[in-house]
Design a protein around this motif. Sequence first.
Motif, short mmCIF file in Angstrom:
data_model
loop_
_atom_site.label_atom_id
_atom_site.label_comp_id
_atom_site.label_asym_id
_atom_site.label_seq_id
_atom_site.Cartn_x
_atom_site.Cartn_y
_atom_site.Cartn_z
N GLY A 48 11.77 53.29 48.09
CA GLY A 48 10.45 52.58 48.68
C GLY A 48 10.09 53.37 49.83
N MET A 49 10.60 53.76 50.71
CA MET A 49 10.30 54.63 51.88
C MET A 49 9.47 56.11 51.34
N LYS A 50 10.38 56.52 50.44
CA LYS A 50 9.79 57.72 49.86
C LYS A 50 8.43 57.61 49.34
N MET A 51 8.31 56.62 48.23
CA MET A 51 7.09 56.32 47.76
C MET A 51 5.97 56.07 48.72
N LEU A 52 6.28 55.44 49.85
CA LEU A 52 5.34 55.00 50.74
C LEU A 52 5.03 56.20 51.82
N GLY A 53 5.51 57.48 51.35
CA GLY A 53 5.44 58.61 52.15
C GLY A 53 5.95 58.36 53.63
N MET A 54 6.81 57.73 53.65
CA MET A 54 7.34 57.41 55.29
C MET A 54 8.84 58.24 55.22
N THR A 55 9.17 59.22 56.16
CA THR A 55 10.23 60.30 56.36
C THR A 55 11.06 59.33 57.53
N GLY A 56 12.14 60.21 57.63
CA GLY A 56 13.09 59.89 58.90
C GLY A 56 14.10 58.53 58.78
N ALA A 57 13.85 57.47 57.83
CA ALA A 57 14.63 56.44 57.90
C ALA A 57 15.95 56.68 56.99
N ASP A 58 16.98 56.27 57.34
CA ASP A 58 18.11 56.73 56.65
C ASP A 58 18.62 55.38 55.95
N ALA A 59 18.75 55.68 54.54
CA ALA A 59 19.36 54.52 53.91
C ALA A 59 20.69 54.93 53.21
N ILE A 60 21.16 56.09 53.36
CA ILE A 60 22.42 56.60 52.83
C ILE A 60 23.52 55.79 53.37
N ILE A 61 24.50 55.46 52.57
CA ILE A 61 25.90 55.03 52.89
C ILE A 61 26.88 55.92 52.41
N PRO A 62 28.20 56.09 52.82
CA PRO A 62 29.04 56.93 52.37
C PRO A 62 29.73 56.29 50.96
N GLU A 63 29.85 57.21 50.06
CA GLU A 63 30.30 56.80 48.68
C GLU A 63 31.61 56.12 48.86
N THR A 64 31.80 55.23 48.08
CA THR A 64 33.09 54.11 48.10
C THR A 64 33.58 54.19 46.52
N ASN A 65 34.77 54.12 46.56
CA ASN A 65 35.44 54.05 45.23
C ASN A 65 35.70 52.49 45.26
N PHE A 66 35.04 51.91 44.35
CA PHE A 66 35.21 50.37 44.28
C PHE A 66 36.49 50.12 43.09
N GLU A 67 36.73 50.91 42.44
CA GLU A 67 37.90 51.03 41.40
C GLU A 67 39.00 50.86 42.25
N MET A 68 39.37 51.82 43.24
CA MET A 68 40.42 51.67 44.31
C MET A 68 40.45 50.24 45.27
N ILE A 69 39.27 49.87 45.41
CA ILE A 69 39.14 48.60 46.12
C ILE A 69 39.57 47.23 45.42
N ALA A 70 39.11 47.40 44.06
CA ALA A 70 39.76 46.49 43.06
C ALA A 70 40.90 46.35 42.85
N ARG A 71 41.61 47.27 42.70
CA ARG A 71 43.20 47.47 42.40
C ARG A 71 43.81 47.06 43.73
N GLY A 72 43.33 47.51 44.80
CA GLY A 72 44.02 47.28 46.29
C GLY A 72 43.87 45.71 46.54
N MET A 73 42.85 44.93 45.85
CA MET A 73 42.86 43.34 45.80
C MET A 73 43.57 42.81 44.72
N GLY A 74 44.04 43.37 43.84
CA GLY A 74 44.73 42.79 42.67
C GLY A 74 43.72 42.83 41.46
N ALA A 75 42.76 43.06 41.58
CA ALA A 75 42.07 42.92 40.30
C ALA A 75 42.04 44.40 39.62
#
Length: 616
Positions: A521-548
Amino acid sequence: MVQNLTKRASPHNVNDRKEVLSGSCIEATASEIIQESNENMTVADAVAQMFENLGVKSAYGVSGGAMASLWGALSNSDIDVLNFRHEAGAAFAATEGYFASGNPTVVFTTAGPGITNALTGLFAARGEGAKVILLSACTSAPQRGRWAIQETSTDTLPSSGIFTTGTVFNYASTVESAAQLPQIFRKLAVGMSQPGGYVAHLTIPTAVQNMLMDETQLPEQGVSCSLVTADAQVVGNVAKLLRSGTFAIWLGFGARGAASEIRQLAEKTGAAVMCSPRGKGIFPENHPQFIGVTGLGGHGSVMTYMQEQAPVRTLVLGSRLSEPTSFWNQEMVPSEGFIHVDVDANVPGVAYPHAETIGIVSDVKAFVLQLLDILEAEEISESQLKASQPSSLPKPERSPVEAGSESLIRPEILMEAIQKVIVDGTDAVVMAECGNSFTWSTNLLRFSQANRYRVSTGVGAMGHAVTGVVGAAQARDGIAVAIVGDGAMLMNNEISTAVKYQIPAIWIVLNDARYNMCHQGMKMLGMTGADAIIPETNFEMIARGMGAKGIRVTKESEITAALETAIAANGPIIIDVLIDPDRPAPSKGRNKGLASQGVKSTSEQKPKVQASFPNI
């Protein structure tokens, strides 16, 4: 499948008491049992019985010392009690549990933060039109103002809006005496029996929960209310107007109980049919008269119809025409305006205040049946009714996807597989989280039945589908699927709860390591500098760690097998799909609407109207 919770015999359950007494070789008449039951019944027991009488089957929440007696009474009733990890997740689950089952649900919380944590989910329940009761604990009168643990009183929380009837709760009451319960029961019974949603809050001081009931008896029967119906003359006038020129039908979530009647009306008249995102499936999306979904994640075919084959009038059934449904686009207004049917008198004419609108307060199914009866009585043939309607209609577009590679997964390919394996291959309820998950799912998935697709357009809180899927799967005792983003999955999930009760919830995570609606959305609006990146997460490992169970999908060739494995699983499972973050989410319907108003969504031209994500 769902694990049933073990129940102990309780003083307020006569059948349980009879079994216990018989097993102990003690004989007692039913009247003696009832008398003993009443003598030992506490306020907490009476509240649990009251909920049973209201048709509550499930309660979702987080326990605490201040509501121990309430928790115990619920746990010893015939209500399934599920202990969640966060109150907001419990409230979202209760909301979706209601929609999956049709039964009112309960959210239980302890005092203080237990209540405030649940408010977002209850706000969503009100916006979505669910029937949910919040049962909470509060500080007893002698301890108020003395800095009690998690003190809940007017000294610590605003009473207006939380403990009073208002914008969040249709009804709220603090129970200070057992004598209040009959009146409270009647008010709840009336609210639950009426069409539309109803969200209530009962808060009970810890000391009051253990008070014994006196001669006050709860009524055993609820209250029934008749449907809201329109005057026959009004419906007759509507029939004349619809016959006078072309008309389209615009469906909203409030029309979900009238699917067969609406299809009969559409096929009898030849009217074009469109729907809101929440209305998907009420009218089959593979039907030749269906022209598309409007609003967020909608189809450009709707605007093609309105621009090239515009109807004289539009019959709106059960939709608020809110921003995510209409974007208040003036090209959606037909020349002679709207005929707007809704059970809420406050809805017609609000979204488009300058458009000519005939507002009709009625249950949608009752109205359509009245309309069909009039059309049938007038003995007008279908060919005559269809004479003014266009012979061919535009269809929702499907953009072709080029041959793939074995790099990051394209969301379009993922949706194709979900359609084949889950939508077409099972009866599972499918939910989409807010954000790009919403737009991809709404635009590309096709449903031919009502009540199989769920999105939130009223509140759109992140975490709604992530946690609501647990309530939906539990309440329907069958598979429910949530299509969610990685940001929402990190915000508030109830994997551990699903593991505890072996609830068949499936999470399909669109993992792109960013809040991608914000990023794109920010890119399409032509706005720069805002950071929407988050570290990649391994949800397979999270699932197994919780018993799923967990599956990580890194190639398009792996998608189908992963989905088939999830459907065959007997408990919760997470499919972690690494998607291409640069694939633009479908917004052709919205962009076409903006283009018709001379609006560009980038910095090339200053917008003439508000342009912000997700509206770009």
